[in-house]
Design an enzyme around this catalytic site. Structure first.
Site, short mmCIF file in Angstrom:
data_model
loop_
_atom_site.label_atom_id
_atom_site.label_comp_id
_atom_site.label_asym_id
_atom_site.label_seq_id
_atom_site.Cartn_x
_atom_site.Cartn_y
_atom_site.Cartn_z
N ASP A 151 5.83 -29.88 19.73
CA ASP A 151 5.81 -30.62 18.47
C ASP A 151 4.39 -31.09 18.13
OD1 ASP A 151 6.54 -31.93 16.16
OD2 ASP A 151 7.31 -33.70 17.17
N ASP A 198 5.20 -28.51 11.57
CA ASP A 198 5.94 -29.69 12.03
C ASP A 198 7.35 -29.65 11.49
OD1 ASP A 198 6.62 -32.12 13.09
OD2 ASP A 198 5.55 -33.31 11.61
N GLU A 218 14.23 -36.08 14.21
CA GLU A 218 13.09 -36.66 14.89
C GLU A 218 12.27 -37.53 13.96
OE1 GLU A 218 8.86 -36.88 16.33
OE2 GLU A 218 9.67 -36.11 14.46
N GLU A 219 12.10 -37.06 12.72
CA GLU A 219 11.14 -37.70 11.82
C GLU A 219 11.52 -39.13 11.44
OE1 GLU A 219 8.31 -36.72 11.37
OE2 GLU A 219 8.20 -34.54 11.42
#
Ligand SMILES: [Zn+2]
Length: 488
Positions: free
Chosen positions: A379, A317, A351-352
């Site tokens: 993802d 990830d 993104e996180e």
């Protein structure tokens, strides 16, 4: 993720639960929860949709598909690159030096690969830092407990917060206790049902406890299994409640506290966290292309997110997803397979804990959005590929044609076109009408390591990674090269 229907849950969570800014103008400004939002454990029974006959002819692509699959499986290039990214650069939280180094490295390497229009497109990102943190059981016995602060949490005063713990299994139990948790540390010991269902405790737990006067919150890690492995991830504050610090604990710690709670031991804890936000930092989406020969303005987008949490190495990830998208383009170039349309690789930033990269891509490429034929995001980890999840709203002709194209991948078992899919980063352009898809993989062990110190290269199987590359490359190449559009 055989049955993972990611987008359904992402949408559900985003809209119903978190109020994520990228979901719409009416939503409050919140750094995102994000991280792959996975499927329900019970697979929805797919209702067969009557599809129109395919309009694309893929027989002419069998030779190319065979060459791509062969080249991917006989190359260690993708794995070597993922090894450099994870072992030599490491984890890559937004605002970190590591993410900056990763971006510089990718741009330089993509240029060396001979990809076209390689650039870093500037994006300002939130810069949350963890600092030192610890959790101690003070009574009935003194012991250090495994924990990881949740992303976007505030810190504690320097001396920490010492208080009695109250353990609840769910929000209903919290609501029953109500004001009885005032001045205490609420511990959520919610067993993992599936990611999308259980992650609400991580996202909302702090504010729901703060509403009743709790001084801090702890959340059982969102995972089905644990070897004392805490899982971090983003949380969100309700603007109407006091901001209290929140951290993840392991399943083992949550169960220990539950037993003490149930016995009436009234365990007390001291939580110390230095977590805070620094000013926004400069970051970038990395973009590179394999420029199309006949219709370079039409785009097939392949992508992953380059940022990760600040523990482990962000191998599955989503370092792996980025390498898959990038290597697909590099491999096609090496094989001399340059399609009619452009294949664009995007390694999104943030993104996180913010989705600023996906939103910035949409804003910077507004005029091109109608020219995106298909956007694929990888993802969900880089396990054995099963095919693609196509957004449920995709036109039936597109679905029919992608099923036809996916037959080129039947030899490696990656020929499924699942009933739903998409991705957090491509979500921004999907909401503008771009057809989105996810690379779907066998995900039964993804959440064992997701957002943990254990998301490291040893969890990546080189052959499965190569199969992911092959799957992405065959689909992207065929869609980009067909004489006709997949929607026609
Ligand atoms: Zn991810």
């Amino acid at each position: 993720m055989a049955q993972v229907r990611f987008l359904t849950l992402l949408t559900l969570i985003s809209i119903l639960v978190i109020g994520f800014e990228s979901q719409g103008q009416t939503q409050q400004q919140n750094p995102g929860p994000i991280g792959p939002i996975a499927q329900p454990s019970a697979s929805p029974t797919p209702t067969p949709i009557p599809l129109p006959p395919p309009t694309v002819k893929v027989d002419g692509y069998r030779t190319a598909a065979g060459r791509i699959i062969g080249a991917a499986l006989t190359s260690d290039h993708a794995y070597a690159r993922l090894a450099h990214l994870t072992d030599h650069i490491g984890n890559r939280l937004s605002g970190s030096k590591n993410l900056e180094r990763a971006i510089e490295w990718a741009v330089a390497e993509m240029k060396r690969d001979g990809l076209d229009n390689v650039r870093a497109e500037k994006v300002m990102v939130p810069h949350w830092v963890r600092g030192e943190e610890s959790l101690q059981l003070l009574t009935p016995v003194a012991r250090n407990l495994q924990m990881l602060g949740l992303g976007n949490s505030v810190g504690t005063p320097p001396a920490g917060i010492s208080a009695e713990a109250v353990v609840v299994r769910d929000f209903a139990e919290l609501d029953r206790l109500g004001e009885k948790v005032r001045g205490k540390i609420v511990v959520y010991n919610a067993p993992f049902i599936d990611y999308g269902t259980t992650v609400v405790y991580r996202l909302q737990g702090a504010s729901r406890a703060a509403r009743y006067g709790a001084v801090a919150a702890l959340v059982r890690s969102i995972t089905p299994v644990s070897l004392q492995t805490p899982h971090t991830g983003a949380m969100n504050y309700d603007a109407n409640q006091p901001k209290i610090p929140v951290a993840a604990v392991t399943i083992e710690v949550a169960e220990l506290l539950q037993r003490m709670n149930d016995r009436g031991d009234r365990p007390t804890l001291r939580l110390k966290m230095e977590a805070k936000f620094l000013p926004d930092a400069e970051s970038a989406n990395v973009v590179a292309e394999l420029k199309g020969t006949e219709k370079p303005g039409e785009i097939v987008l392949v992508s992953g997110h380059f940022d990760s949490w600040d523990v482990g190495a962000g191998a599955h990830d989503d370092g792996g997803g980025c390498i898959v998208a990038w290597e697909a383009a590099r491999l096609l170039k090496e094989l001399g397979l340059r399609p009619r349309r452009t294949i664009r690789v995007v390694l999104y930033t943030n993104e996180e804990n913010g989705l600023r990269g996906g939103n910035a891509y949409r804003d910077a490429h507004r005029l091109e959005i109608p020219k995106h034929i298909l956007a694929i995001e990888s993802d969900s980890g880089v396990f054995r590929p099963e095919g693609f999840g196509l957004v449920a709203s995709a036109p039936l002709q597109v679905r029919s044609n992608l099923q036809q194209i996916a037959k080129l991948l039947s030899g490696i078992g990656a020929d499924q076109i699942a009933t739903n899919g998409g991705g957090a980063d491509i979500g921004a352009i999907m909401r503008e009408g771009v057809v989105g898809a996810s690379l779907d993989v066998e995900g039964s062990h993804y959440f064992d390591i997701h957002h943990t110190p254990a998301d490291t290269l040893d969890k990546v199987n080189p052959r499965e990674l190569a199969l992911c590359v092959a799957t992405m490359a065959v689909m992207a190449y065929t869609v980009a090269d067909l004489p006709e559009l997949i929607s026609k």
